[in-house]
Design an enzyme around this catalytic site. Structure first.
Site, PDB file in Angstrom:
ATOM      1  N   ILE A 153       0.860  -1.183   0.000  1.00 34.89           N
ATOM      2  CA  ILE A 153       0.000   0.000   0.000  1.00 34.89           C
ATOM      3  C   ILE A 153       0.895   1.232   0.000  1.00 34.89           C
ATOM      4  O   ILE A 153       2.083   1.151   0.342  1.00 34.89           O
ATOM      5  CB  ILE A 153      -0.982   0.015   1.204  1.00 34.89           C
ATOM      6  CG1 ILE A 153      -0.238  -0.109   2.535  1.00 34.89           C
ATOM      7  CG2 ILE A 153      -2.027  -1.058   1.071  1.00 34.89           C
ATOM      8  CD1 ILE A 153      -1.150  -0.081   3.760  1.00 34.89           C
ATOM      9  N   ASP A 154       0.352   2.367  -0.395  1.00 40.03           N
ATOM     10  CA  ASP A 154       1.152   3.578  -0.540  1.00 40.03           C
ATOM     11  C   ASP A 154       1.704   4.075   0.794  1.00 40.03           C
ATOM     12  O   ASP A 154       1.162   3.774   1.855  1.00 40.03           O
ATOM     13  CB  ASP A 154       0.317   4.699  -1.177  1.00 40.03           C
ATOM     14  CG  ASP A 154      -0.150   4.347  -2.584  1.00 40.03           C
ATOM     15  OD1 ASP A 154       0.555   3.580  -3.256  1.00 40.03           O
ATOM     16  OD2 ASP A 154      -1.215   4.847  -2.993  1.00 40.03           O
ATOM     17  N   LYS A 155       2.751   4.885   0.699  1.00 44.66           N
ATOM     18  CA  LYS A 155       3.422   5.435   1.882  1.00 44.66           C
ATOM     19  C   LYS A 155       2.432   6.093   2.853  1.00 44.66           C
ATOM     20  O   LYS A 155       2.445   5.822   4.048  1.00 44.66           O
ATOM     21  CB  LYS A 155       4.475   6.458   1.439  1.00 44.66           C
ATOM     22  CG  LYS A 155       5.135   7.211   2.581  1.00 44.66           C
ATOM     23  CD  LYS A 155       6.065   8.300   2.056  1.00 44.66           C
ATOM     24  CE  LYS A 155       6.626   9.127   3.209  1.00 44.66           C
ATOM     25  NZ  LYS A 155       7.503  10.215   2.734  1.00 44.66           N
TER      26      LYS A 155
END
Length: 349
Positions: A153-155
């Site tokens: 998942i994104d930062k």
């Protein structure tokens, strides 16, 4: 013999490693290579790119070029160095992990917002993988040589991730994600009033032609060539007038999928800076309202997206497993502010 050994050393010294590679799209107008790379490399500065050009590390169509070379349609631009990319030099780091579940086959972690999942350009330490290789030995590599990682998942997205501890688990879990049988539900706060109670967004997702840091939806004849199929199902949880709280279930797992799909239907994620959600996209022109939204941005300094639910079949036991995580404090506080604002608006009316 000595001469042969010397030749070997010289050959090793000349080895170059590809750090970045981009192909200029059909609509690319002539543009200096340093400016071109600035649009495509995250966290890069013009000074660093110009330095790379001066030291002969930028290639176009396999030929060294200077920073004033004009990139045109069809050009293949590479940044090459004598050392491997730092993301492949994994350093174990004693970073605490929020482990929701663990057995001898896998673990489920709750990733905080702000933590990068794996090392990459500009983020070589402090990642989830740096933490994993410290806490666990002999994690299996995925197809990209990243230990334990089944999905990501994104930062600035918080929430649940499953990590494989054995080769069997890596193969079995990866297949579930590939076959779209895993369950992934996200909670998102988006701009605008989502009129339909529920809906389905289908649109091929690929790199944005002008901004490599973004993805976009491709339609028509370009769809299959430039993007990969992606499907998101959404359901309205609560409406606050100018923003809406939605649940999103992924049928596929493309990079930035929810962020791209929701923007595509006119509902950019709240405070999603990369996709324009850090601006006031809906609402009044009153300065009081602007101050209210700015306060919301301060409470929630990232995109309003949380990977809330994760479900899969256990690789060893064959049992269905499902995990649920609480909405983080920053998103919850922002929701409460909007809920209070919407209630006051109704009372005024």
């Amino acid at each position: 013999m000595k001469e042969e050994q010397q030749n070997e050393v010289e050959e090793q010294d000349e080895t170059l490693y590809e750090h970045h590679k981009f192909e200029a799209g059909e609509g690319q107008k002539p543009l200096r290579v340093d400016k071109f790379l600035m649009n495509f490399i995250e966290n890069a500065t013009r000074n660093k790119i110009q330095k790379a050009a001066k030291t002969g590390n930028i290639y176009v169509n396999e030929e060294q070029v200077k920073q004033n070379y004009k990139v045109k349609a069809g050009d293949v631009v590479q940044v090459m160095f004598e050392h491997p990319p730092y993301e492949f030099l994994l350093t174990p780091e004693n970073i605490p992990l929020d482990i929701v579940y663990e057995d001898d086959t896998l673990l489920v972690v709750n990733k905080p917002a702000g933590m990068v999942v794996h090392p990459g350009h500009g983020n070589y330490s402090g990642t989830l993988i740096n933490a994993l290789v410290f806490h666990f030995e002999n994690l299996p590599n995925n197809s990209s040589d990243r230990p334990g990682l089944v999905h990501r998942i994104d930062k600035d997205t918080s929430g649940l991730l499953v990590v494989a501890k054995t080769e069997q688990a890596m193969t079995y879990l990866s297949k579930q994600f590939f076959d779209k049988t895993s369950e992934r539900e996200y909670v998102a706060l988006v701009w605008g009033n989502v009129e339909e109670d529920q809906g389905r967004v289908e649109g091929n997702i690929g790199r944005h032609p002008k901004n490599r840091l973004q993805n976009t939806v491709y339609e028509g004849q370009d769809a299959d060539q430039k993007g990969k199929p992606a499907v998101t199902h959404y359901r309205v949880l609560e409406r606050f007038g100018y923003v809406t709280l939605v649940s999103c279930k992924l049928e596929t797992g493309r990079t930035h999928q929810i962020r791209v799909h929701m923007k595509h239907i006119g509902h950019t994620l709240f405070n999603d800076e990369r996709y324009g959600g850090e601006r006031i996209l809906k609402g009044t022109s009153f300065s009081k309202y602007k101050q209210f939204v700015d306060n919301c941005f301060k409470i929630l300094p990232r995109q309003a997206l949380h990977a809330k639910t994760l479900g899969f079949i256990h690789p060893k036991t064959g049992k269905a497993m499902s995990f649920n995580s609480e909405i983080p404090d920053d998103i919850q506080a922002c929701i409460e502010k909007w809920r209070h604002y919407a209630k006051n608006q109704k009372e005024v009316l």
